[in-house]
Design an enzyme around this catalytic site. Structure first.
Site, short mmCIF file in Angstrom:
data_model
loop_
_atom_site.label_atom_id
_atom_site.label_comp_id
_atom_site.label_asym_id
_atom_site.label_seq_id
_atom_site.Cartn_x
_atom_site.Cartn_y
_atom_site.Cartn_z
N TYR A 156 -12.35 33.35 9.87
CA TYR A 156 -12.82 32.57 8.72
C TYR A 156 -11.93 32.62 7.49
O TYR A 156 -11.71 31.60 6.84
CB TYR A 156 -14.22 33.06 8.32
CG TYR A 156 -14.69 32.59 6.96
CD1 TYR A 156 -15.21 31.30 6.80
CD2 TYR A 156 -14.61 33.41 5.83
CE1 TYR A 156 -15.63 30.84 5.55
CE2 TYR A 156 -15.03 32.96 4.58
CZ TYR A 156 -15.54 31.68 4.45
OH TYR A 156 -15.95 31.24 3.22
N CYS A 194 -9.72 39.04 -2.10
CA CYS A 194 -8.61 39.01 -3.03
C CYS A 194 -7.35 38.48 -2.38
O CYS A 194 -7.19 38.53 -1.16
CB CYS A 194 -8.30 40.41 -3.55
SG CYS A 194 -9.64 41.10 -4.50
N GLY A 206 -9.81 34.06 -3.52
CA GLY A 206 -10.53 34.55 -4.70
C GLY A 206 -10.54 33.51 -5.79
O GLY A 206 -9.48 33.00 -6.14
N ASN A 231 -6.13 44.36 -2.64
CA ASN A 231 -6.99 43.56 -1.76
C ASN A 231 -7.57 44.52 -0.73
O ASN A 231 -6.82 45.18 -0.02
CB ASN A 231 -6.15 42.47 -1.08
CG ASN A 231 -6.90 41.71 0.01
OD1 ASN A 231 -6.30 41.17 0.93
ND2 ASN A 231 -8.22 41.63 -0.09
N GLY A 232 -8.89 44.57 -0.65
CA GLY A 232 -9.53 45.47 0.29
C GLY A 232 -10.63 46.23 -0.40
O GLY A 232 -11.07 45.85 -1.48
P1 AMP Z 1 -24.92 31.46 6.14
O1 AMP Z 1 -25.15 31.70 7.59
O2 AMP Z 1 -25.86 30.50 5.54
O3 AMP Z 1 -24.95 32.75 5.36
O4 AMP Z 1 -23.47 30.86 5.94
C1 AMP Z 1 -22.59 30.64 6.98
C2 AMP Z 1 -21.39 29.91 6.44
O5 AMP Z 1 -20.70 30.73 5.49
C3 AMP Z 1 -20.40 29.54 7.51
O6 AMP Z 1 -20.13 28.15 7.36
C4 AMP Z 1 -19.14 30.33 7.21
O7 AMP Z 1 -18.00 29.51 7.29
C5 AMP Z 1 -19.32 30.80 5.81
N1 AMP Z 1 -18.92 32.21 5.66
C6 AMP Z 1 -18.75 33.14 6.61
N2 AMP Z 1 -18.40 34.33 6.09
C7 AMP Z 1 -18.36 34.15 4.76
C8 AMP Z 1 -18.04 35.00 3.66
N3 AMP Z 1 -17.71 36.28 3.85
N4 AMP Z 1 -18.08 34.46 2.42
C9 AMP Z 1 -18.41 33.17 2.22
N5 AMP Z 1 -18.72 32.32 3.22
C10 AMP Z 1 -18.69 32.79 4.48
#
Ligand code: AMP
Length: 476
Positions: A260, A18, A44, A118-119
């Protein structure tokens, strides 16, 4: 004796990405919040909402979709009043319906209250059972509504006391904007899991999850809401009033915001996110060196770390993968498609860059492992001779219960596979993850970070709640 209440409508999704934004005392409050939310869209994409106050009443507009799709001139025109707060929300699964969109607005005996959160609360389920057992009727399936019920039911005399009572009852991660017709409160939980900044724009105070949104509206970053701080704005005084939640805990701010989640042009927890990621890349190059011809980022998340890796290793940086920035959450595939487009819709390799090269692929994290596997395959298919994967964070071994959307433990590839096994799964020529020590050094070793996703050391005990939380996750 009371029997345990039946769990009729469990919270569908405990992990919400969020973003929060608020403005006081501005002739174009709603429009500024609209812009702020626009800059926080990465936090989000599922729903967006804005509440304004004209000093007497709150006005709410919210809808499903991106900020620019939810709000048009007509809708913004309905949001009169000089004070506004807003929210963007993303939850990956489960019933994602309009009622769960925020801000959530209630009319209680204390008057109107709008809440943006958010959280993620780790004792929301218990509290909800108790509240329902006592007669509360919930409108949403989100943990956020628990806070509103606690405020509404409090017998305390003032709103401020009721808010404090509610906050002392909840456990977990919460950055909040709470708005009544006369006041706005900006709150961070005592651990300070999620960011929340304070900015100044002329006579106005601005609250934002990230500083990149302050930049867009021309506000200056004054400071952050402190861990455990309740900041109150009321028209009575230009100055903000500050109260601390009397819970002594060590701050544990989310390190994954730096890895990230946050935008690299934001300053989060007092540190530029871009410089953290750049350092992660530099240290990654020192820890996991490899003989190669090109450093290629997985855009956008791997970009700053790839630049750091390239600078530290001397291996040239090239855009070997191009991202389509216009991909929405859903897209229509050809009816007769036999193959699934998957990651291809988002990323395409540049064959003329990759052909015949030994490539170091840089990404920020591996979660399930499926994306990285497809990218390795794609880069090889484009002609790369060798594909070495370098990840600018340690293996993600445990789910987040504090507001970052991660799958359950058994879906996290690193929870059950060694680095060698993950490399085999990816079919890469080598694989290295940044060490925990390297990550700490990159973000500045002030030991006030939550690193539970990499260590399984949760700063708030969640053992008692975990099976229940996982149960809810499964039901989504
Ligand atoms: P995967 O290992 O296929 O699940 O996806 C890894 C990718 O998802 C990496 O490129 C990250 O940048 C991205 N990523 C990491 N954490 C998240 C998250 N919480 N939500 C969405 N994408 C993420």
């Amino acid at each position: 004796m009371r029997s345990e209440p039946e769990m009729t409508s469990p919270p569908d999704k405990f992990q919400d990405h969020c973003g929060l934004f608020g403005v006081t005392n501005h002739p174009e409050a709603a429009r500024n919040v609209y812009l702020g939310l626009y800059a926080l869209q990465h936090r989000g994409q599922e729903s967006a909402g804005i509440v304004t106050s004209d000093g007497q009443r709150l006005h709410l507009e919210k809808g499903m979709g991106l900020v620019a799709d939810v709000f048009d001139e007509r809708r913004l025109a309905r949001l009169g009043g000089p004070h506004a707060t807003g929210h963007v929300r993303y939850s990956t699964a489960g019933a994602s319906f309009l009622l769960n969109a925020q801000p959530i607005l209630i009319n209680g005996w204390r008057g109107q209250i709008a809440l943006s959160h958010n959280g993620n609360l780790v004792n929301a389920a218990e509290l909800r059972f108790q509240l329902e057992n006592d007669g509360s009727i919930f409108q949403t399936t989100s943990d956020t509504e628990v806070i509103l019920h606690l405020i509404a039911r409090s017998r305390k005399e003032t709103f401020e006391e009721a808010l404090m009572e509610a906050l002392l009852a909840v456990r977990g991660a919460y950055s909040l904007l709470v708005q009544t017709p006369a006041k706005i409160f900006a709150v961070r939980d005592p651990n300070g899991f999620r960011p929340l900044s304070i900015g100044r724009l002329g006579e106005s105070w601005v609250f934002s999850s990230e500083t990149c949104a302050l930049d867009l509206i021309g506000a200056t970053h004054v400071r952050d809401v402190e861990c455990g701080e309740i900041v109150k704005w009321s028209p009575a005084s230009d100055a903000l009033e500050s109260t601390m939640i009397p819970q002594l805990v060590k701050p544990s701010q989310c390190i994954f915001e730096h890895v990230y989640f946050a935008r690299p042009d934001s300053v989060v927890f007092g540190k530029g996110v871009n410089s953290s990621r750049y350092q992660m890349g530099r240290i990654l190059a020192e820890e996991g060196p490899v003989a190669a011809d090109l450093v290629v980022p997985v855009p956008d998340s791997g970009l700053p770390a790839a630049i750091g890796f390239s600078d530290a290793s001397g291996i040239p940086f090239k855009f070997g993968l191009i991202r389509n920035h216009y991909v929405g959450r859903t897209f229509i595939e050809p009816k007769q498609a036999i193959r699934h487009f998957g990651v291809k819709i988002k990323l395409n390799p540049v064959a003329e860059i990759l052909r015949g090269q030994r490539v170091v692929l840089i990404d920020d994290s591996i979660v399930r492992g499926t994306t990285s596997k497809k990218i390795v395959e794609m880069v090889r298919a484009a002609g790369a001779r060798e594909v070495h994967v370098r990840i600018s964070s340690p293996p993600t071994i445990s789910p987040c219960y504090f507001g970052i959307d991660t799958p359950t433990k058994n879906e996290l590839i690193a929870s059950s596979h060694s680095v060698a096994q993950i490399q085999e799964f990816l079919r890469s020529d080598s694989l290295y993850f940044l060490s925990q020590d390297g990550l700490r050094r990159a973000v500045g070793d002030r030991s006030n970070f939550c690193t539970a996703c990499f260590t399984e050391k949760y700063p708030i005990p969640i053992e008692a709640d975990r099976s229940q939380l996982d149960l809810f996750r499964k039901e989504t």
